[in-house]
Design a protein around this motif. Structure first.
Motif, mmCIF file in Angstrom:
data_model
loop_
_atom_site.group_PDB
_atom_site.id
_atom_site.type_symbol
_atom_site.label_atom_id
_atom_site.label_comp_id
_atom_site.label_asym_id
_atom_site.label_seq_id
_atom_site.Cartn_x
_atom_site.Cartn_y
_atom_site.Cartn_z
ATOM 1 N N GLY A 123 -0.446 -11.444 17.148
ATOM 2 C CA GLY A 123 0.026 -11.423 15.766
ATOM 3 C C GLY A 123 -1.038 -11.912 14.807
ATOM 4 N N PRO A 124 -0.829 -11.725 13.511
ATOM 5 C CA PRO A 124 -1.844 -12.090 12.525
ATOM 6 C C PRO A 124 -2.051 -13.590 12.365
ATOM 7 N N SER A 125 -1.085 -14.404 12.768
ATOM 8 C CA SER A 125 -1.252 -15.856 12.597
ATOM 9 C C SER A 125 -2.454 -16.364 13.380
ATOM 10 N N MET A 126 -2.462 -16.119 14.675
ATOM 11 C CA MET A 126 -3.611 -16.548 15.478
ATOM 12 C C MET A 126 -4.843 -15.725 15.141
ATOM 13 N N ALA A 127 -4.655 -14.461 14.762
ATOM 14 C CA ALA A 127 -5.798 -13.622 14.396
ATOM 15 C C ALA A 127 -6.564 -14.234 13.231
ATOM 16 N N ASN A 128 -5.858 -14.735 12.229
ATOM 17 C CA ASN A 128 -6.528 -15.345 11.072
ATOM 18 C C ASN A 128 -7.339 -16.566 11.476
ATOM 19 N N VAL A 129 -6.767 -17.392 12.345
ATOM 20 C CA VAL A 129 -7.445 -18.628 12.740
ATOM 21 C C VAL A 129 -8.702 -18.324 13.550
ATOM 22 N N VAL A 130 -8.572 -17.453 14.552
ATOM 23 C CA VAL A 130 -9.734 -17.114 15.383
ATOM 24 C C VAL A 130 -10.793 -16.405 14.543
ATOM 25 N N GLN A 131 -10.372 -15.578 13.605
ATOM 26 C CA GLN A 131 -11.317 -14.883 12.736
ATOM 27 C C GLN A 131 -12.084 -15.868 11.857
ATOM 28 N N TYR A 132 -11.388 -16.901 11.346
ATOM 29 C CA TYR A 132 -12.051 -17.886 10.488
ATOM 30 C C TYR A 132 -13.111 -18.664 11.263
ATOM 31 N N TYR A 133 -12.735 -19.188 12.424
ATOM 32 C CA TYR A 133 -13.679 -20.003 13.189
ATOM 33 C C TYR A 133 -14.687 -19.161 13.963
ATOM 34 N N GLY A 134 -14.271 -17.982 14.411
ATOM 35 C CA GLY A 134 -15.142 -17.167 15.250
ATOM 36 C C GLY A 134 -16.096 -16.276 14.493
ATOM 37 N N LEU A 135 -15.824 -16.029 13.191
ATOM 38 C CA LEU A 135 -16.674 -15.156 12.373
ATOM 39 C C LEU A 135 -16.791 -13.765 12.987
ATOM 40 N N ARG A 136 -15.710 -13.323 13.620
ATOM 41 C CA ARG A 136 -15.621 -11.981 14.167
ATOM 42 C C ARG A 136 -14.304 -11.378 13.697
ATOM 43 N N PRO A 137 -14.264 -10.077 13.391
ATOM 44 C CA PRO A 137 -12.994 -9.479 12.949
ATOM 45 C C PRO A 137 -11.960 -9.486 14.065
ATOM 46 N N VAL A 138 -10.736 -9.881 13.718
ATOM 47 C CA VAL A 138 -9.638 -9.947 14.687
ATOM 48 C C VAL A 138 -8.454 -9.173 14.122
ATOM 49 N N SER A 139 -7.953 -8.196 14.858
ATOM 50 C CA SER A 139 -6.776 -7.426 14.470
ATOM 51 C C SER A 139 -5.557 -7.945 15.209
ATOM 52 N N ALA A 140 -4.386 -7.427 14.853
ATOM 53 C CA ALA A 140 -3.141 -7.918 15.456
ATOM 54 C C ALA A 140 -2.261 -6.745 15.881
ATOM 55 N N LEU A 141 -1.686 -6.876 17.064
ATOM 56 C CA LEU A 141 -0.800 -5.841 17.599
ATOM 57 C C LEU A 141 0.475 -5.680 16.784
ATOM 58 N N SER A 142 1.025 -6.782 16.295
ATOM 59 C CA SER A 142 2.363 -6.756 15.702
ATOM 60 C C SER A 142 2.386 -6.256 14.261
ATOM 61 N N VAL A 143 1.236 -5.908 13.689
ATOM 62 C CA VAL A 143 1.210 -5.385 12.325
ATOM 63 C C VAL A 143 1.760 -3.964 12.337
ATOM 64 N N SER A 144 2.782 -3.722 11.532
ATOM 65 C CA SER A 144 3.462 -2.418 11.534
ATOM 66 C C SER A 144 2.571 -1.335 10.938
ATOM 67 N N PRO A 145 2.623 -0.116 11.491
ATOM 68 C CA PRO A 145 1.893 1.001 10.885
ATOM 69 C C PRO A 145 2.532 1.494 9.589
ATOM 70 N N ASP A 146 3.779 1.063 9.313
ATOM 71 C CA ASP A 146 4.465 1.453 8.085
ATOM 72 C C ASP A 146 4.031 0.525 6.956
ATOM 73 N N PRO A 147 3.357 1.029 5.914
ATOM 74 C CA PRO A 147 2.870 0.149 4.831
ATOM 75 C C PRO A 147 3.980 -0.650 4.157
ATOM 76 N N ALA A 148 5.199 -0.119 4.144
ATOM 77 C CA ALA A 148 6.304 -0.825 3.496
ATOM 78 C C ALA A 148 6.798 -2.007 4.319
ATOM 79 N N ARG A 149 6.376 -2.112 5.574
ATOM 80 C CA ARG A 149 6.888 -3.162 6.454
ATOM 81 C C ARG A 149 5.798 -4.111 6.923
ATOM 82 N N ARG A 150 4.682 -4.153 6.220
ATOM 83 C CA ARG A 150 3.618 -5.065 6.613
ATOM 84 C C ARG A 150 2.986 -5.708 5.393
#
Length: 509
Positions: free
Chosen positions: A411-438
């Motif tokens: 999910g994006p919660s841990m993705a944000n944290v690892v991205q901040y400290y790791g300086l590498r882009p991190v995506s998340a599985l749970s982000v919906s492909p529907d723009p209205a639901r993310r």
């Protein structure tokens, strides 16, 4: 009504003794408040970085670093996302002096200390010096305020600005001078710039003035005050428009309005009284009942200030633990009023009244002290502190993952944290492909299986906190780990030795 005719509710009716004069008397008067502020600073600054950032902290700190000119974090955390950047701009100034987690967290912590001082000023204006000192002490050690003001979140600066606006409204209600309502409008504008949801306090003021005909408002006072709110708050959408990001705020607002609820309706009734302190809540309710014959516009203003936001966020689908933080100075002031009126109400000795104050303070200070230590367990409520294991995982990624590596988290919660400290882009599985639901700030991974197979992601990140909330996406990540020969290259554990974050290296097939 003039200021001289005002007698704070619960204040002694006897003629006060002549106040001592001179520098010594001023020092004696300042010493108790200084001690309270030192206690507040200690609880907010002690062991401030024992645990790394949580998701929201990573986003706000990343935005602040972008404003401070950090190119690496700037590419991962753009300046214009969902919220205004008043607070982030303040943090960026601290990061320019010393780029560290401590500097970022010290800003809201010190703003929290200033809020304690502002609460003293509010309480003194309403109920006198003794009640104000008790109110400041209660807020200084209150778990709700201590915990939130130790994080890089928007709510601590919002609470400071909101308390300043409330003080200005009190001054206007005492003596209807236009300058005080105009100042209240300016402070409310700053409150909105700190966090846009604070516009709800306009509803609090409308309810107060509508229910209090004794405090008359004049259109020649009201219209300039409303204009002051607009002039100050318009800086946020205007800056987005000038930068070409005008859609960001609108898309985020629509998503927040129509997204699924993240907590049940009783969430605040379950969480906030324990965070504020049960004895504080009891003191507030008891005071409103016991001193009901002395209740005036003051109590009506304070109740409206709390009731409208509480009702709004209870109905609003998105509920955050920290959203009701601006209510805590009001709780502290009303509890201070009750505790300092205790001897008159129950005919108790002053020793008993002092014991009651000490009991309430201890009931707050002990849990606040315990919350300064790193939290254990695998359950995590957003807004209650740092995210154990996230910093360690991110630092491992920064050191060991090659440049250009990409990661996929649950999910994006841990993705944000690892991205901040790791300086590498991190995506998340749970982000919906529907723009209205993310969240518009995130991008969905359309076909995770193919993305890993094609080598777009080299690492997968599992974390215990997200795994508890989203078993479906957790199972999907575990499936990808098994299918693409995932090798656990890093494991973070909490204080109890339980695995909380695992980084897997996967190989495309």
């Amino acid at each position: 009504m003039t200021e001289r005719s005002v007698l704070p509710s619960g204040a002694p009716r006897t003629t006060p003794a002549p106040a001592p004069s001179g520098a010594g008397a001023s020092l004696r008067r300042a010493t108790p408040l200084t001690a309270v502020l030192l206690v507040a600073a200690f609880l907010r600054l002690y062991r401030l970085t024992d645990t790394g950032f949580n998701s929201d902290e990573a986003v706000y700190a990343g935005t602040s670093a972008s404003l401070a000119g950090d190119d690496q974090l700037g590419s991962l955390f753009p300046v214009f996302r969902a919220h205004p950047v008043l607070f982030q701009s303040l943090v960026s100034l601290a990061l320019r002096v010393h780029e560290s987690e401590w500097a970022a967290r010290a800003v809201p912590a010190l703003l929290g200390v200033v809020t304690v001082a502002m609460t003293y000023g509010l309480g003194r204006r309403l109920y006198g010096r003794r009640a104000a000192l008790v109110a400041a002490l209660l807020l200084a050690v209150m778990p709700y305020h201590v915990v939130v003001s130790r994080q890089v979140l928007l709510d601590a600066p919002m609470t400071l600005c909101a308390t300043g606006a409330l003080y200005c409204v009190v001054r206007y209600a005492e003596s209807p001078a236009q300058r005080w309502l105009l100042a209240a409008g300016g402070m409310l504008g700053l409150t909105v710039l700190a966090k846009e949801t604070s516009i709800v306090f306009l509803g609090s003021l409308y309810a107060f003035f509508a229910l209090t005909p004794a405090v008359r408002t004049r259109w020649r006072h009201l219209l300039p005050a409303l204009a002051a709110i607009v002039v100050v708050a318009v800086a946020h959408p205007l800056s987005q428009a000038v930068a070409g990001h005008s859609k960001a705020g609108g898309n985020y607002l629509l998503w927040q309005m129509f997204r699924r609820a993240n907590h049940p309706y009783y969430f605040y009734a379950r969480e906030v009284p324990w965070a504020v302190g049960p004895l504080v809540v009891v003191a507030v309710v008891a005071g409103l009942v016991w001193l009901r014959r002395e209740n005036t516009w003051r109590e009506r203003l304070l109740v409206c200030w709390v009731a409208v936001p509480a009702l709004f966020f209870t109905v609003w689908p998105v509920k955050g633990f920290q959203y009701l933080l601006p209510a805590v100075p009001v709780f502290a002031v009303l509890a201070g009023r009750t505790l300092t009126s205790f001897p008159q109400v129950v005919r108790a000795q002053r020793v008993a009244a002092a014991a009651a104050v000490c009991l309430v303070v201890v009931s707050l200070a002990v849990p606040s002290w315990l919350r300064t230590a790193p939290q254990t367990g695998t359950r995590f409520l957003a807004g209650t502190g740092g995210l154990p294991g996230g910093r360690e995982a991110g630092l491992w990624v920064r050191t060991n993952a090659p440049e250009g590596a990409r990661l996929l988290a649950i999910g994006p919660s841990m993705a944000n944290v690892v991205q901040y400290y790791g300086l590498r882009p991190v995506s998340a599985l749970s982000v919906s492909p529907d723009p209205a639901r993310r969240n518009p700030s995130y991008r969905a991974v359309e076909n995770p299986d193919r993305a890993v197979r094609d080598g777009r992601f080299q690492y997968l990140v599992w974390d215990a906190y997200t795994a508890r909330r989203t078993p479906f996406f957790t199972a999907k990540l575990q499936e990808l780990v098994g299918r693409y020969h995932g090798d656990a290259v890093f494991t973070a554990r909490n204080g109890d030795g339980v695995q909380v974050v695992i980084v897997y290296r996967v190989r495309a097939s």
